[in-house]
Design a protein around this motif. Structure first.
Motif, PDB file in Angstrom:
ATOM      1  N   ALA A 186       0.831  -1.338   0.052  1.00 21.17           N
ATOM      2  CA  ALA A 186      -0.145  -0.017  -0.128  1.00 21.17           C
ATOM      3  C   ALA A 186       0.925   1.279  -0.022  1.00 21.17           C
ATOM      4  O   ALA A 186       0.557   2.224  -0.544  1.00 21.17           O
ATOM      5  CB  ALA A 186      -0.841  -0.179   1.203  1.00 21.17           C
ATOM      6  N   ALA A 187       1.968   1.169   0.884  1.00 25.66           N
ATOM      7  CA  ALA A 187       2.921   2.500   0.969  1.00 25.66           C
ATOM      8  C   ALA A 187       3.492   2.519  -0.443  1.00 25.66           C
ATOM      9  O   ALA A 187       3.787   3.719  -1.040  1.00 25.66           O
ATOM     10  CB  ALA A 187       3.760   2.300   1.942  1.00 25.66           C
ATOM     11  N   ARG A 188       3.776   1.478  -0.877  1.00 24.69           N
ATOM     12  CA  ARG A 188       4.734   1.713  -2.298  1.00 24.69           C
ATOM     13  C   ARG A 188       3.733   2.081  -3.376  1.00 24.69           C
ATOM     14  O   ARG A 188       4.408   2.547  -4.303  1.00 24.69           O
ATOM     15  CB  ARG A 188       5.254   0.187  -2.577  1.00 24.69           C
ATOM     16  CG  ARG A 188       6.037   0.108  -4.055  1.00 24.69           C
ATOM     17  CD  ARG A 188       6.623  -1.476  -4.046  1.00 24.69           C
ATOM     18  NE  ARG A 188       5.832  -2.485  -3.773  1.00 24.69           N
ATOM     19  CZ  ARG A 188       4.841  -3.094  -4.736  1.00 24.69           C
ATOM     20  NH1 ARG A 188       4.824  -2.704  -5.837  1.00 24.69           N
ATOM     21  NH2 ARG A 188       4.269  -4.184  -4.306  1.00 24.69           N
ATOM     22  N   THR A 189       2.630   1.682  -3.582  1.00 26.61           N
ATOM     23  CA  THR A 189       1.661   1.704  -4.626  1.00 26.61           C
ATOM     24  C   THR A 189       0.699   2.892  -4.518  1.00 26.61           C
ATOM     25  O   THR A 189       0.107   3.480  -5.563  1.00 26.61           O
ATOM     26  CB  THR A 189       1.012   0.462  -4.888  1.00 26.61           C
ATOM     27  OG1 THR A 189       0.137   0.288  -3.888  1.00 26.61           O
ATOM     28  CG2 THR A 189       1.921  -0.677  -5.232  1.00 26.61           C
ATOM     29  N   GLY A 190       0.175   3.295  -3.194  1.00 22.73           N
ATOM     30  CA  GLY A 190      -0.800   4.270  -2.942  1.00 22.73           C
ATOM     31  C   GLY A 190      -2.180   3.922  -3.104  1.00 22.73           C
ATOM     32  O   GLY A 190      -2.901   4.578  -3.157  1.00 22.73           O
ATOM     33  N   VAL A 191      -2.219   2.666  -2.788  1.00 20.88           N
ATOM     34  CA  VAL A 191      -3.716   1.772  -2.729  1.00 20.88           C
ATOM     35  C   VAL A 191      -4.187   1.997  -1.321  1.00 20.88           C
ATOM     36  O   VAL A 191      -3.503   2.688  -0.466  1.00 20.88           O
ATOM     37  CB  VAL A 191      -3.693   0.427  -3.263  1.00 20.88           C
ATOM     38  CG1 VAL A 191      -3.169   0.089  -4.670  1.00 20.88           C
ATOM     39  CG2 VAL A 191      -2.990  -0.516  -2.363  1.00 20.88           C
ATOM     40  N   ARG A 192      -5.275   1.799  -1.215  1.00 25.14           N
ATOM     41  CA  ARG A 192      -6.119   1.978  -0.024  1.00 25.14           C
ATOM     42  C   ARG A 192      -5.683   0.907   1.227  1.00 25.14           C
ATOM     43  O   ARG A 192      -5.424  -0.303   0.523  1.00 25.14           O
ATOM     44  CB  ARG A 192      -7.377   2.075   0.030  1.00 25.14           C
ATOM     45  CG  ARG A 192      -7.893   3.298  -0.831  1.00 25.14           C
ATOM     46  CD  ARG A 192      -9.443   3.490  -0.773  1.00 25.14           C
ATOM     47  NE  ARG A 192      -9.845   4.614  -1.818  1.00 25.14           N
ATOM     48  CZ  ARG A 192     -10.186   5.728  -1.151  1.00 25.14           C
ATOM     49  NH1 ARG A 192     -10.092   6.070  -0.058  1.00 25.14           N
ATOM     50  NH2 ARG A 192     -10.537   6.630  -1.903  1.00 25.14           N
ATOM     51  N   SER A 193      -5.574   1.390   2.545  1.00 26.26           N
ATOM     52  CA  SER A 193      -5.553   0.108   3.465  1.00 26.26           C
ATOM     53  C   SER A 193      -6.475   0.185   4.647  1.00 26.26           C
ATOM     54  O   SER A 193      -5.936   0.172   5.759  1.00 26.26           O
ATOM     55  CB  SER A 193      -4.164   0.123   4.014  1.00 26.26           C
ATOM     56  OG  SER A 193      -3.673   1.515   4.385  1.00 26.26           O
ATOM     57  N   ALA A 194      -7.624   0.556   4.312  1.00 28.43           N
ATOM     58  CA  ALA A 194      -8.482   0.530   5.290  1.00 28.43           C
ATOM     59  C   ALA A 194      -8.932  -0.609   5.992  1.00 28.43           C
ATOM     60  O   ALA A 194      -8.871  -1.848   5.464  1.00 28.43           O
ATOM     61  CB  ALA A 194      -9.980   1.193   4.922  1.00 28.43           C
ATOM     62  N   GLY A 195      -9.162  -0.978   7.434  1.00 27.13           N
ATOM     63  CA  GLY A 195      -9.365  -2.132   8.012  1.00 27.13           C
ATOM     64  C   GLY A 195     -10.015  -1.832   9.270  1.00 27.13           C
ATOM     65  O   GLY A 195     -11.197  -0.994   9.340  1.00 27.13           O
ATOM     66  N   ASN A 196      -9.969  -2.885  10.237  1.00 28.38           N
ATOM     67  CA  ASN A 196     -10.565  -2.622  11.470  1.00 28.38           C
ATOM     68  C   ASN A 196     -10.809  -1.414  12.099  1.00 28.38           C
ATOM     69  O   ASN A 196     -11.911  -0.887  12.644  1.00 28.38           O
ATOM     70  CB  ASN A 196     -10.237  -3.766  12.455  1.00 28.38           C
ATOM     71  CG  ASN A 196     -10.634  -3.600  13.771  1.00 28.38           C
ATOM     72  OD1 ASN A 196      -9.656  -3.180  14.784  1.00 28.38           O
ATOM     73  ND2 ASN A 196     -11.798  -4.007  14.122  1.00 28.38           N
ATOM     74  N   MET A 197      -9.878  -0.537  12.389  1.00 29.45           N
ATOM     75  CA  MET A 197      -9.897   0.576  12.882  1.00 29.45           C
ATOM     76  C   MET A 197     -10.731   1.810  12.427  1.00 29.45           C
ATOM     77  O   MET A 197     -11.051   2.882  13.002  1.00 29.45           O
ATOM     78  CB  MET A 197      -8.341   1.294  13.143  1.00 29.45           C
ATOM     79  CG  MET A 197      -7.567   0.254  14.140  1.00 29.45           C
ATOM     80  SD  MET A 197      -5.778   0.938  14.488  1.00 29.45           S
ATOM     81  CE  MET A 197      -6.263   2.678  15.515  1.00 29.45           C
ATOM     82  N   ASP A 198     -10.781   1.477  10.938  1.00 32.53           N
ATOM     83  CA  ASP A 198     -11.738   2.378  10.277  1.00 32.53           C
ATOM     84  C   ASP A 198     -13.239   2.206  10.346  1.00 32.53           C
ATOM     85  O   ASP A 198     -13.965   2.789   9.913  1.00 32.53           O
ATOM     86  CB  ASP A 198     -11.257   2.176   8.671  1.00 32.53           C
ATOM     87  CG  ASP A 198      -9.709   2.947   8.379  1.00 32.53           C
ATOM     88  OD1 ASP A 198      -9.589   4.046   8.388  1.00 32.53           O
ATOM     89  OD2 ASP A 198      -9.170   1.705   8.410  1.00 32.53           O
ATOM     90  N   ALA A 199     -13.463   1.246  11.071  1.00 28.74           N
ATOM     91  CA  ALA A 199     -14.919   0.869  11.121  1.00 28.74           C
ATOM     92  C   ALA A 199     -15.154   0.390  12.621  1.00 28.74           C
ATOM     93  O   ALA A 199     -16.309  -0.091  12.839  1.00 28.74           O
ATOM     94  CB  ALA A 199     -15.363  -0.167  10.309  1.00 28.74           C
TER      95      ALA A 199
END
Length: 306
Positions: free
Chosen positions: A242-255
């Motif tokens: 995710a850090a290398r490509t810029g994709v999202r990394s939403a998980g447990n803490m986001d919901a």
């Protein structure tokens, strides 16, 4: 004295011990819950190994576990929305749910409907909120074609169902023994492994709109190679990618909220969300439970039954 899982140092599964501990007491705004079921999650394994020491250092002896379902045993001061004997589903942020008794903030509990089995309630929070966040992050909607990697795992098995509920066509990447379960839940099953990109293209001749990675190991690059826009790719595990490509990394803490947990529990009670339980173990067999979890071949969740 009640039993709880603890460990004295970072290490592999063999550092886990089941010990007698003093009975915890709830403070203001807290309740004491007698745990009936508590789910296992891969993140707990990473914490125990010390992988997150720089971010979330352990204080030893450390407990373990977040998910739980049980009965209210005792109320702390200023708690008016719960009563002794209430059946609840919830979570703690104190690494403590793998135990017979645990103190829980009152606002981190929701009522357990009798239609929600104990094992399911005890395994719902981490996997359910993570799946919710991941599906929301990629904007799943009517007419979309979404790929879910690790589609039969603890998070993936819920993500495929939530994406279907959002109106998407879902392609689930999984081993052949899980294909029938996926098909029964309206998912197009595709075998993972060598050649998976070609198999996905064959299953989605109109292209892939979004991608949820619950497994890691190169799926972010697969998603981008399939032409999925970065803002519609979400990984819950491959943070380096995710850090290398810029994709999202939403998980447990986001919901992570009681509102999301309550919504998920209502879906389970209504028969609209299936939470597969791969295995359950007594608390004293926590090491065996984690050995099975870390094989990464289970369908759904593994649960401890204190």
């Amino acid at each position: 004295m009640p039993l709880a899982v603890q460990f004295e140092k970072y290490g592999d599964i063999d550092v886990l011990e089941v010990r007698e501990v003093p009975t915890p007491r709830p403070g203001p705004g807290e309740v004491l819950v007698r745990v009936r079921a508590a789910g296992l999650n891969p993140g707990e394994n990473a914490i125990r190994l010390g992988a997150f020491h720089d971010t979330w250092p352990a204080t030893f002896p450390s407990g373990q576990g977040s998910d739980l379902a049980g009965r209210v045993e005792e109320l702390g001061a200023n708690v008016s929305n719960w009563s002794v004997g209430d059946e609840v589903i919830g979570w703690v942020d104190t690494r403590a749910s793998h135990a017979e008794l645990v103190v829980v903030p009152a606002e981190q509990l929701v009522r357990r409907d009798p239609a929600v089995p104990w094992e399911v309630g005890g395994a719902l929070f981490v996997a359910g909120t993570t799946a919710h966040a991941a599906v929301r992050a990629v904007g799943a909607g009517q007419g979309d074609t979404i790929v879910v990697a690790g589609a039969a795992g603890g998070v993936g098995s819920l993500a495929v169902q939530l994406a279907r509920r959002a109106g998407a066509t879902v392609i689930g990447l999984a081993s052949e023994p899980n294909h029938a379960w996926l098909a029964d839940h309206g998912v197009v099953a595709v075998t993972h492994g060598d050649g998976v990109a070609d198999r996905v293209r064959a299953a989605a001749p109109g292209g892939v709109d979004a991608f949820v990675d619950t497994f890691g190991g190169g799926y972010v690059d697969l998603a981008l190679g399939l032409g999925v826009a970065k803002d519609r790719v979400n990984t819950i595990i491959d943070f380096a990618a995710a850090a290398r490509t810029g994709v999202r990394s939403a998980g447990n803490m986001d919901a992570a909220s009681a509102e999301v947990l309550e919504d998920l529990a209502k879906l389970v009670a209504a028969g609209e969300l299936d939470v597969p339980i791969a295995a359950s173990y007594p608390l004293t067999e926590v090491r065996a439970a984690y050995r099975q979890l870390m094989q990464r071949r289970t369908r759904g969740k593994i649960v401890l039954l204190p």
